[in-house]
Design an enzyme around this catalytic site. Sequence first.
Site: not given
Length: 214
Positions: A14, A87, A155
Amino acid sequence: MSGRGGRRILLWRHGQTPWNLERRFQGQTDIPLTEAGVAQAQRSARLLAALKPDAILSSDLVRASDTAGELARLTGLSVGVDAGLRETYAGHWQGLTNAEIEARFPEQFAAWRRGEPVRRGDGELETEVADRAVPVIEEAAAKLPDDGTLVVVSHGGAIRCAIGRMIGLAEDSWGALGALSNCCWSVLGPGARGWRLLEHNAGTLPEPVLGDEV
């Protein structure tokens, strides 16, 4: 990436968030993109759209899903969202800087720095992250056409764990994979013994590998 032989999985981190700038441990805290992070996502999406991906899959955390949305807007694809791509959950560490973590949890922090398996903040082990993320990725990849491309938006930590598991690295070697910069990506492709890492921490269009003897 059609014509390069076999399915490809592109794992895309991201864009930038405020906590990235403050070097705070995000974990599963749902932090949005900064303006710069949106711009990063838009720039990368223009590059990745040229690869004509077949599917987009994203973590449900907003920093990932908003990044994925920029590619969806350009390609017309819908985004599949799955919490399995989140994550690492880091419990008490989330929201803290490294200095704060070291001061409050010195033994855990030191063990983590040594590369030992640690439940950071009494959260998840890296192997548990791989346990939930890899099946999601592999199920989506199995649905691709023979030369198809899957973009997975996730992530940094989760991507490292997924790559380590998918290319068969020993669990204590996953840390050898360098960190991904915001909105950079890694590419997995087919090898003789399963997935192999073709590109890592890339920020430009993948180039064909010429004279590959592997």
